[in-house]
Write a protein that holds these residues in place. Structure first.
Motif, PDB file in Angstrom:
ATOM      1  N   ALA A  85       4.735 -12.713 -50.625  1.00 55.63           N
ATOM      2  CA  ALA A  85       3.604 -12.036 -50.377  1.00 55.63           C
ATOM      3  C   ALA A  85       2.475 -13.101 -50.509  1.00 55.63           C
ATOM      4  O   ALA A  85       2.613 -14.198 -51.330  1.00 55.63           O
ATOM      5  N   GLY A  86       1.478 -12.911 -50.032  1.00 56.50           N
ATOM      6  CA  GLY A  86       0.185 -13.586 -50.397  1.00 56.50           C
ATOM      7  C   GLY A  86      -0.543 -13.335 -51.758  1.00 56.50           C
ATOM      8  O   GLY A  86      -0.005 -12.578 -52.557  1.00 56.50           O
ATOM      9  N   SER A  87      -1.542 -14.156 -51.862  1.00 60.11           N
ATOM     10  CA  SER A  87      -2.209 -13.773 -53.359  1.00 60.11           C
ATOM     11  C   SER A  87      -3.377 -12.846 -53.099  1.00 60.11           C
ATOM     12  O   SER A  87      -4.148 -13.009 -52.129  1.00 60.11           O
ATOM     13  N   LEU A  88      -3.664 -12.078 -54.222  1.00 60.97           N
ATOM     14  CA  LEU A  88      -4.955 -11.322 -54.158  1.00 60.97           C
ATOM     15  C   LEU A  88      -5.895 -12.096 -54.878  1.00 60.97           C
ATOM     16  O   LEU A  88      -5.846 -12.411 -56.073  1.00 60.97           O
ATOM     17  N   ILE A  89      -6.844 -12.923 -54.277  1.00 62.91           N
ATOM     18  CA  ILE A  89      -7.667 -13.748 -54.988  1.00 62.91           C
ATOM     19  C   ILE A  89      -8.839 -13.008 -55.323  1.00 62.91           C
ATOM     20  O   ILE A  89      -9.603 -12.310 -54.386  1.00 62.91           O
ATOM     21  N   ALA A 187       2.094  -4.384 -53.302  1.00 69.21           N
ATOM     22  CA  ALA A 187       2.665  -5.373 -52.300  1.00 69.21           C
ATOM     23  C   ALA A 187       3.551  -6.275 -53.521  1.00 69.21           C
ATOM     24  O   ALA A 187       4.204  -7.478 -52.917  1.00 69.21           O
ATOM     25  N   GLU A 188       3.603  -6.193 -54.447  1.00 66.18           N
ATOM     26  CA  GLU A 188       4.299  -7.399 -55.571  1.00 66.18           C
ATOM     27  C   GLU A 188       3.606  -8.689 -55.356  1.00 66.18           C
ATOM     28  O   GLU A 188       4.609  -9.729 -55.382  1.00 66.18           O
ATOM     29  N   ALA A 189       2.336  -8.580 -55.307  1.00 60.97           N
ATOM     30  CA  ALA A 189       1.565  -9.827 -54.995  1.00 60.97           C
ATOM     31  C   ALA A 189       1.057 -10.469 -56.091  1.00 60.97           C
ATOM     32  O   ALA A 189       0.562  -9.673 -57.035  1.00 60.97           O
ATOM     33  N   PRO A 190       0.826 -12.039 -56.213  1.00 61.55           N
ATOM     34  CA  PRO A 190       0.398 -12.350 -57.669  1.00 61.55           C
ATOM     35  C   PRO A 190      -1.287 -12.164 -57.391  1.00 61.55           C
ATOM     36  O   PRO A 190      -1.751 -12.118 -56.366  1.00 61.55           O
ATOM     37  N   VAL A 191      -2.014 -12.141 -58.431  1.00 60.45           N
ATOM     38  CA  VAL A 191      -3.287 -12.138 -58.523  1.00 60.45           C
ATOM     39  C   VAL A 191      -3.600 -13.416 -59.095  1.00 60.45           C
ATOM     40  O   VAL A 191      -3.537 -13.912 -59.964  1.00 60.45           O
ATOM     41  N   ARG A 192      -4.877 -14.187 -58.482  1.00 62.66           N
ATOM     42  CA  ARG A 192      -5.276 -15.188 -58.746  1.00 62.66           C
ATOM     43  C   ARG A 192      -6.974 -15.143 -59.057  1.00 62.66           C
ATOM     44  O   ARG A 192      -7.597 -15.058 -58.017  1.00 62.66           O
ATOM     45  N   PRO A 193      -6.955 -15.121 -60.276  1.00 59.34           N
ATOM     46  CA  PRO A 193      -8.731 -15.433 -60.793  1.00 59.34           C
ATOM     47  C   PRO A 193      -9.211 -16.636 -60.214  1.00 59.34           C
ATOM     48  O   PRO A 193      -8.663 -17.611 -60.660  1.00 59.34           O
ATOM     49  N   VAL A 194     -10.315 -16.662 -59.772  1.00 54.27           N
ATOM     50  CA  VAL A 194     -11.195 -17.753 -59.569  1.00 54.27           C
ATOM     51  C   VAL A 194     -12.603 -17.534 -60.092  1.00 54.27           C
ATOM     52  O   VAL A 194     -13.072 -16.544 -59.795  1.00 54.27           O
TER      53      VAL A 194
END
Length: 265
Positions: A85-89, A187-194
């Motif tokens: 899966a893609g990342s939720l940025i 989506a079992e997608a990683p969350v990337r805080p920025v």
């Protein structure tokens, strides 16, 4: 009022130059460079939504504005394997410049309020870049939006969202709205805080903030007039998608806060 509506204490008075603005001639050259950069982006047509073209054009617009981008090569870490899966940025939200800075680093499908589509040149450019526009006044659209974001993530593309729901003059801002974090869970997608922050002459600045009743034209003029403006993109460790959306939202906001931002005036 709707599920998307968030009140912020920040007003246009919070946005201020930290150092004297540039001279009139410099502003004129920047406006000319910006027009050229935007027209090149429009000329890219459907190709603008592709990764490297979007990255290149976003960097070009930032340079034309007279700003410097301080960022890593990527915010999502190692390249994903096929089927991942893609990342939720997720980022704090200060300015319309936030999205440009993030897309210059990590091409993604960005979500934006529908009003952005009406901005001169920037609106059509955003559409060609694949930005998805949200009607924040229609609560009934929220489940569909979450489902669409989850589908994009499952397809392996990253999605950029600003879960504060409005802009603030500094990185600290408010807590994150939880709804779109459900897409990462589904989506079992990683969350990337920025964290996106702004500096002038190396010191924290609110000059790029787009707040309250401010107009896009006035905000653009303030950014183009800013001396030695730098946009800093700071990614934080990914959060595991197994958490529930409440925990994900809280953990993401905690990661982004505490960056030594200027206090609210």
């Amino acid at each position: 009022m709707s599920c998307w509506t968030v009140a912020s204490p920040c007003t246009v008075r919070c946005a201020a130059h930290r150092v004297p603005p540039v001279a009139t001639g410099v502003r004129a050259r920047r406006y000319a460079a910006l027009a050229g950069a935007l027209l090149r982006g429009l000329a890219s047509g459907p190709r603008l939504a592709s990764g490297e073209v979007l990255r290149t054009q976003a960097k070009g617009v930032i340079r034309a504005l007279g700003a410097t981008l301080e960022a890593p090569a990527s915010v999502s870490g190692p390249r994903r394997r096929p089927g991942e899966a893609g990342s939720l940025i997720v980022s704090d939200h200060i300015s319309w410049l936030d999205a440009l800075a993030l897309l210059a680093v990590e091409p993604a499908t960005a979500l934006a309020k529908r009003e952005v589509a009406q901005w001169p040149l920037f609106g059509p450019l955003a559409e060609r870049a694949g930005v998805q526009f949200i009607d924040r006044d229609r609560i009934r659209t929220l489940p569909d939006t979450v489902a669409q974001v989850a589908a994009v993530l499952r397809a392996g593309r990253s999605v950029l969202v600003f879960p504060q729901g409005t802009t603030w003059c500094t990185e600290s801002g408010s807590g994150f709205r939880r709804a779109l974090f459900q897409a990462a869970v589904d989506a079992e997608a990683p969350v990337r805080p920025v964290t996106v922050s702004y500096r002038q002459c190396g010191e924290p600045s609110t000059v790029a903030a787009f707040l309250g009743e401010d107009t896009f034209a006035a905000s653009l003029h303030r950014v183009i007039s800013a001396r030695d403006l730098a946009v800093r993109v700071t990614p934080h460790p990914a959060l595991h998608p197994a958490r529930d959306r409440r925990a994900l939202a809280a953990a993401a906001h905690t990661a982004i806060r505490g960056t030594g931002a200027p206090a609210h005036p």
